[in-house]
Write a protein that holds these residues in place. Structure first.
Motif, mmCIF file in Angstrom:
data_model
loop_
_atom_site.group_PDB
_atom_site.id
_atom_site.type_symbol
_atom_site.label_atom_id
_atom_site.label_comp_id
_atom_site.label_asym_id
_atom_site.label_seq_id
_atom_site.Cartn_x
_atom_site.Cartn_y
_atom_site.Cartn_z
ATOM 1 N N LYS A 43 27.907 36.598 41.697
ATOM 2 C CA LYS A 43 29.404 36.736 42.658
ATOM 3 C C LYS A 43 29.598 35.382 41.526
ATOM 4 C CE LYS A 43 27.144 34.364 47.373
ATOM 5 N NZ LYS A 43 26.375 33.262 47.522
ATOM 6 N N LEU A 44 29.216 34.965 40.526
ATOM 7 C CA LEU A 44 30.387 34.555 39.175
ATOM 8 C C LEU A 44 30.750 35.861 38.790
ATOM 9 C CD1 LEU A 44 27.786 31.979 37.671
ATOM 10 C CD2 LEU A 44 29.858 31.341 39.144
ATOM 11 N N GLN A 45 30.274 37.189 37.804
ATOM 12 C CA GLN A 45 31.320 38.412 37.730
ATOM 13 C C GLN A 45 32.244 38.902 38.207
ATOM 14 O OE1 GLN A 45 27.098 40.673 37.121
ATOM 15 N NE2 GLN A 45 27.605 39.707 35.672
ATOM 16 N N VAL A 46 31.851 38.623 40.262
ATOM 17 C CA VAL A 46 33.252 39.102 40.848
ATOM 18 C C VAL A 46 34.146 37.831 40.243
ATOM 19 C CG1 VAL A 46 34.101 38.968 42.637
ATOM 20 C CG2 VAL A 46 31.640 39.637 42.659
ATOM 21 N N GLU A 47 34.272 37.228 40.046
ATOM 22 C CA GLU A 47 35.261 35.959 39.089
ATOM 23 C C GLU A 47 35.774 35.786 37.922
ATOM 24 O OE1 GLU A 47 36.577 33.482 41.499
ATOM 25 O OE2 GLU A 47 35.336 34.321 43.149
ATOM 26 N N LEU A 48 34.444 36.076 37.317
ATOM 27 C CA LEU A 48 35.538 37.045 36.759
ATOM 28 C C LEU A 48 35.945 38.075 36.004
ATOM 29 C CD1 LEU A 48 31.758 36.852 33.847
ATOM 30 C CD2 LEU A 48 33.748 35.185 33.838
ATOM 31 N N ILE A 49 35.822 38.855 37.589
ATOM 32 C CA ILE A 49 36.633 39.829 37.648
ATOM 33 C C ILE A 49 38.451 39.764 37.553
ATOM 34 C CG2 ILE A 49 37.179 42.329 38.982
ATOM 35 C CD1 ILE A 49 34.383 42.800 38.811
ATOM 36 N N ARG A 50 38.112 38.349 38.944
ATOM 37 C CA ARG A 50 39.338 38.039 39.314
ATOM 38 C C ARG A 50 39.929 37.316 37.531
ATOM 39 N NH1 ARG A 50 39.096 37.902 44.828
ATOM 40 N NH2 ARG A 50 36.880 37.130 45.340
ATOM 41 N N LEU A 51 39.396 36.299 37.476
ATOM 42 C CA LEU A 51 39.525 35.978 36.124
ATOM 43 C C LEU A 51 40.328 36.939 35.475
ATOM 44 C CD1 LEU A 51 38.634 33.086 33.866
ATOM 45 C CD2 LEU A 51 39.670 34.666 32.800
ATOM 46 N N GLN A 52 40.058 37.799 34.441
ATOM 47 C CA GLN A 52 41.031 39.546 34.063
ATOM 48 C C GLN A 52 41.208 39.928 34.592
ATOM 49 O OE1 GLN A 52 38.628 42.787 33.484
ATOM 50 N NE2 GLN A 52 39.085 42.431 31.370
ATOM 51 N N LYS A 53 41.573 40.278 35.956
ATOM 52 C CA LYS A 53 42.953 40.856 36.647
ATOM 53 C C LYS A 53 43.902 39.864 36.420
ATOM 54 C CE LYS A 53 44.648 43.652 39.458
ATOM 55 N NZ LYS A 53 43.703 44.356 40.496
ATOM 56 N N TRP A 54 43.775 38.529 36.764
ATOM 57 C CA TRP A 54 44.685 37.574 36.751
ATOM 58 C C TRP A 54 44.973 37.519 35.212
ATOM 59 C CZ3 TRP A 54 44.612 33.624 33.410
ATOM 60 C CH2 TRP A 54 45.347 32.463 33.925
ATOM 61 N N SER A 250 37.598 26.158 33.370
ATOM 62 C CA SER A 250 38.315 26.023 32.038
ATOM 63 C C SER A 250 39.876 26.717 32.059
ATOM 64 C CB SER A 250 37.860 26.720 30.602
ATOM 65 O OG SER A 250 36.224 26.022 30.714
ATOM 66 N N ILE A 251 39.346 28.033 32.592
ATOM 67 C CA ILE A 251 41.186 28.662 32.210
ATOM 68 C C ILE A 251 41.588 28.647 34.119
ATOM 69 C CG2 ILE A 251 41.673 30.673 33.052
ATOM 70 C CD1 ILE A 251 40.162 30.045 30.406
ATOM 71 N N PRO A 252 42.492 27.703 33.929
ATOM 72 C CA PRO A 252 43.510 27.879 35.573
ATOM 73 C C PRO A 252 43.185 28.513 36.646
ATOM 74 C CG PRO A 252 44.867 27.127 34.651
ATOM 75 C CD PRO A 252 43.764 27.753 33.016
ATOM 76 N N TYR A 253 42.800 30.370 36.542
ATOM 77 C CA TYR A 253 43.158 31.621 37.006
ATOM 78 C C TYR A 253 43.185 31.593 38.973
ATOM 79 C CZ TYR A 253 38.342 31.685 39.387
ATOM 80 O OH TYR A 253 37.781 31.855 39.309
ATOM 81 N N ASP A 254 44.184 32.188 39.106
ATOM 82 C CA ASP A 254 44.137 32.482 40.571
ATOM 83 C C ASP A 254 42.953 32.961 41.091
ATOM 84 O OD1 ASP A 254 45.393 32.414 42.930
ATOM 85 O OD2 ASP A 254 46.692 34.032 42.740
ATOM 86 N N LYS A 255 42.299 31.766 42.189
ATOM 87 C CA LYS A 255 41.714 32.337 42.790
ATOM 88 C C LYS A 255 41.525 33.500 43.386
ATOM 89 C CE LYS A 255 38.621 28.576 41.767
ATOM 90 N NZ LYS A 255 39.632 28.296 39.983
ATOM 91 N N ASN A 256 42.995 33.668 44.554
ATOM 92 C CA ASN A 256 43.046 33.931 45.216
ATOM 93 C C ASN A 256 43.360 36.228 45.158
ATOM 94 O OD1 ASN A 256 43.100 32.843 47.303
ATOM 95 N ND2 ASN A 256 44.925 31.766 46.938
ATOM 96 N N THR A 257 43.336 36.130 43.339
ATOM 97 C CA THR A 257 43.510 36.729 42.552
ATOM 98 C C THR A 257 42.892 38.404 44.027
ATOM 99 O OG1 THR A 257 44.363 36.259 40.820
ATOM 100 C CG2 THR A 257 43.783 38.860 40.737
ATOM 101 N N VAL A 258 43.124 39.680 44.044
ATOM 102 C CA VAL A 258 42.733 41.122 44.420
ATOM 103 C C VAL A 258 41.858 41.267 43.343
ATOM 104 C CG1 VAL A 258 42.972 42.729 46.051
ATOM 105 C CG2 VAL A 258 44.013 40.758 46.505
ATOM 106 N N VAL A 259 40.536 41.587 43.437
ATOM 107 C CA VAL A 259 40.241 42.374 42.773
ATOM 108 C C VAL A 259 39.571 43.828 43.315
ATOM 109 C CG1 VAL A 259 38.731 40.646 41.449
ATOM 110 C CG2 VAL A 259 37.484 41.836 43.503
#
Length: 259
Positions: A43-54, A250-259
């Protein structure tokens, strides 16, 4: 352990669960914990992908630095962070000792050359903070060089942040007994023996010196604009989860970013 619940049985009745059960030594409680860890990690790795995409979409530049005791699990944590994200927009930097030219340059110069471009994440497996702890403990720099570094590092990081780069500082901490155990495991494993360096071999002997310089580093460089996050890493799986959680917070990424 307490009586297994049906939920625990279902966890173990999976490929990952059976693999964990068959690992030695046999331990049902540990196998359940491992399945839970794998699920959290995914689950966290999915969020990392989202962070990177953002980050790619917004031309963000992100630096995450990893410091800590030898054998604290920095490399393992970095592998879990990077194994699912896009390698074209990520780099791991683990610099060797300075060459003769680099020794004549400004200390921070060789690190600046490795900084991220737009849309890129750079993870430093040890960083400029070598000069705060490893180098003075092992006699790789003079006390004058150490003091110059300590006088400059906060201004250096302020400039990094003011340039728009996002900086996350992580320190992975283990106790002396756990470090000794991990060194023994590494030495006895032919697939890991390459990890042991002359510096590692002296780490137990110099434990108290490392502690003294570590405390001085935190006292000076744990600032409001560039704080340290200490990760308790005696249990590797929990430490990896904590590391990723901290990066995501720590990184204010958009959690709604589509991965």
């Amino acid at each position: 352990m307490e009586k297994l619940t049906q939920k625990d049985v279902n966890k173990l009745n999976t490929t990952k669960g059976l693999k964990a059960l068959l690992s030695k030594p046999f331990n049902i409680e540990r196998a359940v914990r491992y399945v839970d860890y794998e699920r959290k990690l995914k689950k966290l790795q999915v969020e990392l992908i989202r962070l990177q995409k953002w980050g790619i979409n917004n031309n963000e530049r992100i630096i995450v630095i990893f410091e800590g005791r030898d054998a604290a699990g920095k490399g393992g944590a970095i592998r879990r962070i990077t194994e699912r994200i896009n390698p074209r927009h990520m780099r791991i930097v683990a610099l060797p000792k300075p060459n003769e030219d680099e020794k004549t340059q400004w200390y921070f110069q060789r690190y600046v050359r490795k900084f991220p471009k737009a849309g890129e994440i750079v993870l430093f497996d040890r960083s400029w903070y070598n000069r705060a702890v490893v180098e003075p403990v092992n006699g790789f720099c003079t006390q004058e060089e150490y003091q110059v570094f300590m006088n400059q590092v906060n201004d250096f990081e302020r400039m990094i942040l003011e340039s728009g780069i996002r900086l996350v500082k992580i320190y992975m901490s283990i106790n002396k007994k756990e470090q000794a155990k991990r060194f023994k495991d590494i030495i006895n494993n032919p697939l890991k023996q390459w990890k042991i360096t002359p510096v590692d071999k002296r780490a137990q002997e110099l434990w108290d010196d490392y502690t003294e310089y570590k405390r001085a580093m935190f006292s000076k460089t744990n600032t409001s604009i560039s704080p340290w996050k200490v990760i308790r890493a005696n249990r590797k799986t929990l430490a990896r989860i904590d590391v990723i959680n901290h990066i995501l917070k720590s990184i204010p990424y958009d959690k709604n970013t589509v991965v």
